[in-house]
Design a protein around this motif. Structure first.
Motif, PDB file in Angstrom:
ATOM      1  N   ARG A  26      -7.984  -4.471   4.408  1.00 48.61           N
ATOM      2  CA  ARG A  26      -9.245  -4.152   3.723  1.00 48.61           C
ATOM      3  C   ARG A  26      -8.975  -3.525   2.358  1.00 48.61           C
ATOM      4  O   ARG A  26      -9.674  -3.805   1.371  1.00 48.61           O
ATOM      5  CB  ARG A  26     -10.087  -3.207   4.575  1.00 48.61           C
ATOM      6  CG  ARG A  26     -10.661  -3.828   5.842  1.00 48.61           C
ATOM      7  CD  ARG A  26     -11.713  -2.920   6.469  1.00 48.61           C
ATOM      8  NE  ARG A  26     -11.177  -1.601   6.810  1.00 48.61           N
ATOM      9  CZ  ARG A  26     -10.649  -1.294   7.992  1.00 48.61           C
ATOM     10  NH1 ARG A  26     -10.564  -2.219   8.938  1.00 48.61           N
ATOM     11  NH2 ARG A  26     -10.192  -0.072   8.229  1.00 48.61           N
ATOM     12  N   TRP A  27      -7.954  -2.660   2.295  1.00 53.58           N
ATOM     13  CA  TRP A  27      -7.596  -2.017   1.029  1.00 53.58           C
ATOM     14  C   TRP A  27      -7.255  -3.041  -0.042  1.00 53.58           C
ATOM     15  O   TRP A  27      -7.758  -2.972  -1.170  1.00 53.58           O
ATOM     16  CB  TRP A  27      -6.405  -1.073   1.254  1.00 53.58           C
ATOM     17  CG  TRP A  27      -5.736  -0.669  -0.020  1.00 53.58           C
ATOM     18  CD1 TRP A  27      -6.140   0.282  -0.906  1.00 53.58           C
ATOM     19  CD2 TRP A  27      -4.541  -1.249  -0.570  1.00 53.58           C
ATOM     20  NE1 TRP A  27      -5.281   0.349  -1.970  1.00 53.58           N
ATOM     21  CE2 TRP A  27      -4.289  -0.581  -1.797  1.00 53.58           C
ATOM     22  CE3 TRP A  27      -3.667  -2.252  -0.152  1.00 53.58           C
ATOM     23  CZ2 TRP A  27      -3.198  -0.893  -2.592  1.00 53.58           C
ATOM     24  CZ3 TRP A  27      -2.580  -2.563  -0.939  1.00 53.58           C
ATOM     25  CH2 TRP A  27      -2.353  -1.887  -2.150  1.00 53.58           C
ATOM     26  N   LEU A  28      -6.423  -4.026   0.294  1.00 55.21           N
ATOM     27  CA  LEU A  28      -6.010  -4.996  -0.714  1.00 55.21           C
ATOM     28  C   LEU A  28      -7.169  -5.905  -1.116  1.00 55.21           C
ATOM     29  O   LEU A  28      -7.279  -6.284  -2.293  1.00 55.21           O
ATOM     30  CB  LEU A  28      -4.827  -5.820  -0.214  1.00 55.21           C
ATOM     31  CG  LEU A  28      -4.241  -6.816  -1.230  1.00 55.21           C
ATOM     32  CD1 LEU A  28      -3.771  -6.085  -2.491  1.00 55.21           C
ATOM     33  CD2 LEU A  28      -3.091  -7.608  -0.624  1.00 55.21           C
ATOM     34  N   ASN A  88      -3.758   0.012  11.435  1.00 53.63           N
ATOM     35  CA  ASN A  88      -3.230   0.183  10.083  1.00 53.63           C
ATOM     36  C   ASN A  88      -3.104  -1.145   9.350  1.00 53.63           C
ATOM     37  O   ASN A  88      -3.277  -1.205   8.122  1.00 53.63           O
ATOM     38  CB  ASN A  88      -1.879   0.888  10.133  1.00 53.63           C
ATOM     39  CG  ASN A  88      -2.018   2.373  10.400  1.00 53.63           C
ATOM     40  OD1 ASN A  88      -3.084   2.951  10.171  1.00 53.63           O
ATOM     41  ND2 ASN A  88      -0.956   2.996  10.893  1.00 53.63           N
ATOM     42  N   TYR A 104       0.857  -1.189   0.000  1.00 49.23           N
ATOM     43  CA  TYR A 104       0.000   0.000   0.000  1.00 49.23           C
ATOM     44  C   TYR A 104       0.902   1.251   0.000  1.00 49.23           C
ATOM     45  O   TYR A 104       1.954   1.243   0.642  1.00 49.23           O
ATOM     46  CB  TYR A 104      -0.873  -0.023   1.250  1.00 49.23           C
ATOM     47  CG  TYR A 104      -1.651   1.254   1.493  1.00 49.23           C
ATOM     48  CD1 TYR A 104      -2.887   1.439   0.910  1.00 49.23           C
ATOM     49  CD2 TYR A 104      -1.125   2.273   2.297  1.00 49.23           C
ATOM     50  CE1 TYR A 104      -3.597   2.619   1.126  1.00 49.23           C
ATOM     51  CE2 TYR A 104      -1.815   3.445   2.512  1.00 49.23           C
ATOM     52  CZ  TYR A 104      -3.049   3.612   1.918  1.00 49.23           C
ATOM     53  OH  TYR A 104      -3.746   4.775   2.133  1.00 49.23           O
ATOM     54  N   PRO A 105       0.501   2.337  -0.648  1.00 50.43           N
ATOM     55  CA  PRO A 105      -0.687   2.489  -1.507  1.00 50.43           C
ATOM     56  C   PRO A 105      -0.343   2.236  -2.964  1.00 50.43           C
ATOM     57  O   PRO A 105       0.809   1.963  -3.303  1.00 50.43           O
ATOM     58  CB  PRO A 105      -1.050   3.953  -1.285  1.00 50.43           C
ATOM     59  CG  PRO A 105       0.282   4.627  -1.123  1.00 50.43           C
ATOM     60  CD  PRO A 105       1.160   3.619  -0.407  1.00 50.43           C
ATOM     61  N   GLN A 138      -1.490   5.962   7.617  1.00 49.88           N
ATOM     62  CA  GLN A 138      -1.887   4.559   7.447  1.00 49.88           C
ATOM     63  C   GLN A 138      -0.677   3.621   7.340  1.00 49.88           C
ATOM     64  O   GLN A 138      -0.852   2.439   7.045  1.00 49.88           O
ATOM     65  CB  GLN A 138      -2.758   4.396   6.193  1.00 49.88           C
ATOM     66  CG  GLN A 138      -4.227   4.726   6.408  1.00 49.88           C
ATOM     67  CD  GLN A 138      -4.485   6.223   6.309  1.00 49.88           C
ATOM     68  OE1 GLN A 138      -3.953   6.872   5.408  1.00 49.88           O
ATOM     69  NE2 GLN A 138      -5.274   6.742   7.217  1.00 49.88           N
ATOM     70  N   PHE A 146      -6.532  -1.802   8.159  1.00 49.05           N
ATOM     71  CA  PHE A 146      -6.847  -0.880   7.062  1.00 49.05           C
ATOM     72  C   PHE A 146      -6.224  -1.369   5.751  1.00 49.05           C
ATOM     73  O   PHE A 146      -6.887  -1.437   4.706  1.00 49.05           O
ATOM     74  CB  PHE A 146      -6.348   0.532   7.396  1.00 49.05           C
ATOM     75  CG  PHE A 146      -6.414   1.478   6.232  1.00 49.05           C
ATOM     76  CD1 PHE A 146      -7.597   2.125   5.915  1.00 49.05           C
ATOM     77  CD2 PHE A 146      -5.285   1.709   5.448  1.00 49.05           C
ATOM     78  CE1 PHE A 146      -7.656   2.983   4.818  1.00 49.05           C
ATOM     79  CE2 PHE A 146      -5.336   2.565   4.363  1.00 49.05           C
ATOM     80  CZ  PHE A 146      -6.532   3.206   4.041  1.00 49.05           C
ATOM     81  N   GLN A 147      -4.929  -1.705   5.785  1.00 55.18           N
ATOM     82  CA  GLN A 147      -4.263  -2.153   4.565  1.00 55.18           C
ATOM     83  C   GLN A 147      -4.814  -3.486   4.079  1.00 55.18           C
ATOM     84  O   GLN A 147      -4.878  -3.749   2.867  1.00 55.18           O
ATOM     85  CB  GLN A 147      -2.752  -2.230   4.806  1.00 55.18           C
ATOM     86  CG  GLN A 147      -2.114  -0.871   5.057  1.00 55.18           C
ATOM     87  CD  GLN A 147      -0.603  -0.948   5.274  1.00 55.18           C
ATOM     88  OE1 GLN A 147       0.070  -1.821   4.736  1.00 55.18           O
ATOM     89  NE2 GLN A 147      -0.069  -0.024   6.064  1.00 55.18           N
ATOM     90  N   GLU A 205      -8.945  -3.715  -3.579  1.00 54.65           N
ATOM     91  CA  GLU A 205      -8.115  -3.358  -4.727  1.00 54.65           C
ATOM     92  C   GLU A 205      -7.915  -4.542  -5.672  1.00 54.65           C
ATOM     93  O   GLU A 205      -7.949  -4.386  -6.901  1.00 54.65           O
ATOM     94  CB  GLU A 205      -6.749  -2.872  -4.226  1.00 54.65           C
ATOM     95  CG  GLU A 205      -5.834  -2.325  -5.297  1.00 54.65           C
ATOM     96  CD  GLU A 205      -6.200  -0.909  -5.710  1.00 54.65           C
ATOM     97  OE1 GLU A 205      -5.671  -0.437  -6.725  1.00 54.65           O
ATOM     98  OE2 GLU A 205      -7.025  -0.270  -4.997  1.00 54.65           O
TER      99      GLU A 205
END
Length: 629
Positions: free
Chosen positions: A401-403, A395, A357-358, A388, A398-399, A406
């Protein structure tokens, strides 16, 4: 009926009168009555209910307060050592030791320096005299006479020095055998196989010993091997940089907290020079060999007792070991990612892409990875210290959930931390549990001088939360990293040497190649050479998820032993191409039948012991008959 009373009969009667004769599996302990004749009543183990302890290996351990011995929490790790090795066993609490008086044809392993009572020690002494085989780890448990030693002294730290290089317990060991805790002893009637090498003159003495006791055998592994394995793997809490290597080969004190900062191994004594440049690295996996000392003791005791011990081999299809390649997507450059994917496809290897990320890659690239059988994993970033990207559970979640969003994933199995970032000791594994991440790859080097096995061995493992009350196993499978970027971080020749060490110990050879470096011709050549060399050694190259899934399936296989030489293997999920090993106790191979059908076995050598191997699909219940169990 004879009126004579044997010592074993007396001990049985005394134990029963004390109320310590307990049938395993029942909720309460009732005072047991000694039958008038040995053949009558339910007192013999052969006549116990289905919960009887019929496994050829019986493990005895017990909880000991941290106030009494802070290292004792690690004694429960014997379960992880044996499960990883595929060894089937039953657990026997000290108050159930009287059952042994009806089971001399077994191996008992004392996991730790146990505070046994005088009556329990008497029972073990009588049992060994009848032909039992006893292994002690980390101390004598008060059985100095049985082990044939005296003058036990506490050990803080040292190195095992083998003095009997041709003995089955110690032959062929290569590492420095660095140990922490336990004791050293003086041999009396025992034969010493290894001594302690330590700067502490008060700690000199023998540390591996063997003694024949009548028809039985006693083996003492005096150092606390269980604590040592946990200590090497899990290290000390990381709250500051560790000191740099005195020779300048590893500048670990660069102001970034990382996995290496918690290592407990020694810069001078635990590293070996690498070819071709002579830079020292942790080439020999110490914790693997400490595990093997335990396993060798079990195999040796079983073979000498004529017990055709069965176990489940580490990998399917008799594979000697497994290779694993991961990629950390630092920079997230799609051009380099495409170039690396082309190389991996040309090598015909599926790998694990740890995504930072990001940014990430275009969604169609993730879709291509999934469709082609690659694994998309997380590359948790706590290096930059941004909103983040600082070290925190929040964090990580958070990362994670992001992946998921994504890359269009339903789940993420694996993770590796950016720059092998690490703080504290066990916190990150607990965070992985909360995030649903089941496998981690962070424990590895960031510097040339820490390449190899600085944080454990080639054997992947589940960590022990020894800070919890009660202690528990953490449900995160750790796969250690050996090095990153051959031909960039270190000479490409390191790859074969590290792979050889992992293969020799039947573990995982895990190498990291960043997409950022793949356009450098020496990197591509090093990667292709490593893959080809691994295949030549008989390895298959797996993703991290494949390793975790296989281990979960394999550990789901349970074994039930009866007294007639039949083992029933049970598994809730099919296990394809599982390899069952049977220890050879005589020149001719044992006859093996699966489901009533005789099968052909092939020889396999494990740590210097000869086994017969049968590969088969396991599903539901499979009855195995082995001559000699």
């Amino acid at each position: 009926m004879s009126n004579s009373t044997t010592r074993r009969d007396f001990l049985w009667t005394a134990a029963a009168a004390g109320g310590c004769l307990v049938v395993p599996g029942l909720g309460t302990a009732e005072p047991a009555e000694r039958p008038a004749q040995p053949s009558a009543g339910p007192a013999t183990i052969e006549e116990c209910p289905a919960t009887a302890l019929n496994a050829p290996l019986l493990v005895v351990t017990q909880p000991v307060s941290r106030d009494v011995d802070p290292r004792a929490i690690a004694w429960s790790y014997i379960r992880e050592v044996l499960h990883r090795a595929g060894v089937f066993f039953d657990e026997l609490s000290p108050d159930r030791l009287p059952w042994l008086l009806r089971r001399p044809h077994a191996v008992v392993l004392l996991a730790g320096d146990l505070p046994l009572t005088a009556a329990q020690r008497e029972i073990l002494a009588a049992w060994i005299g009848d032909g039992g085989s006893l292994i002690g780890i980390g101390g004598t448990s008060g059985l100095d006479d049985v082990f044939g030693v005296n003058g036990a002294r506490r050990l803080s730290e040292g190195w095992i020095k083998v003095t009997a290089g041709d003995h089955p317990l110690t032959a062929g060991l290569r590492s420095s055998l660095h140990v922490f805790g336990g004791c050293v002893v003086k041999p009396d009637s025992a034969t010493s196989l290894a001594e302690l090498d330590s700067a502490n003159r008060a700690a000199k003495g023998s540390v591996i010993l063997e003694r024949r006791v009548g028809a039985g055998r006693a083996i003492l592994l005096a150092p606390d091997l269980l604590f040592s394995i946990v200590h090497i793997q899990q290290g000390i809490p990381v709250f500051q940089d560790c000191g740099a290597a005195p020779d300048g080969s590893a500048a670990t004190n660069e102001g970034i907290l990382k996995a290496e900062d918690g290592m407990v191994l020694d810069w001078q004594r635990d590293r070996s020079p690498m070819e071709p440049d002579g830079t020292p690295a942790f080439l020999e996996p110490i914790s693997d060999e400490l595990r093997e000392l335990i396993l060798r003791s079990v195999f040796h005791a079983a073979r000498e007792r004529g017990i055709a011990l069965p176990l489940l081999w580490y990998w399917p299809r008799r594979l000697p070991a497994v290779g694993h390649i991961s990629h950390d997507t630092d920079g997230n450059d799609p051009t380099r990612a495409t170039a690396l994917l082309e190389v991996m496809n040309r090598c015909q290897v599926k790998s694990t892409w740890c995504t930072l990320y990001p940014g990430g890659y275009p969604q169609e690239f993730y879709r291509t990875l999934r469709e082609q059988g690659y694994e998309v994993a997380l590359h948790y970033d706590a290096l930059d210290g941004g909103p983040q990207t600082a070290w925190s559970l929040e964090n990580l979640l958070f990362q994670h959930r992001w992946l998921l969003g994504e890359a269009g994933l339903e789940r993420i199995t694996s993770n590796k931390n950016h720059y092998t970032r690490w703080e504290g000791r066990l916190d990150f594994w607990r965070w992985c549990e909360q995030a649903g991440i089941q496998s981690d790859q962070t424990r590895g080097p960031s510097k040339q001088g820490t390449i190899g096995f600085a944080l454990g061995g080639s054997q992947p493992y589940f960590p022990l939360d020894d800070e919890a009350d009660p202690p528990r196993m953490l449900n995160v499978f750790e796969v250690n990293l050996l090095t990153q970027d051959l031909a960039v971080v270190c000479p490409p020749e390191y790859g074969r040497q590290l792979l050889d060490s992992a293969a020799r110990h039947h573990g995982v050879a895990h190498f990291l190649f960043h997409p950022a470096h793949i356009l450098k011709p020496p990197v591509e050549a090093a990667l292709c050479d490593l893959v080809a060399y691994g295949r030549d050694q008989g390895l298959e190259w797996w993703t991290s998820e494949q390793i975790y899934r296989w281990e979960t399936l394999r550990r789901g296989v349970a074994a039930t032993f009866d007294s007639g030489g039949i083992v029933t293997l049970s598994t809730p999920n099919p296990v394809r191409d599982a390899t069952l090993l049977v220890l050879k106790t005589r020149a001719e191979p044992p006859a093996i039948a699966l489901g009533g059908v005789s099968v052909t076995s092939r020889p396999l050598n494990l740590y210097g012991f000869e086994f017969e191997a049968v590969t088969a699909d396991l599903a539901g219940q499979v009855q195995v008959r082995i001559d000699g169990v």
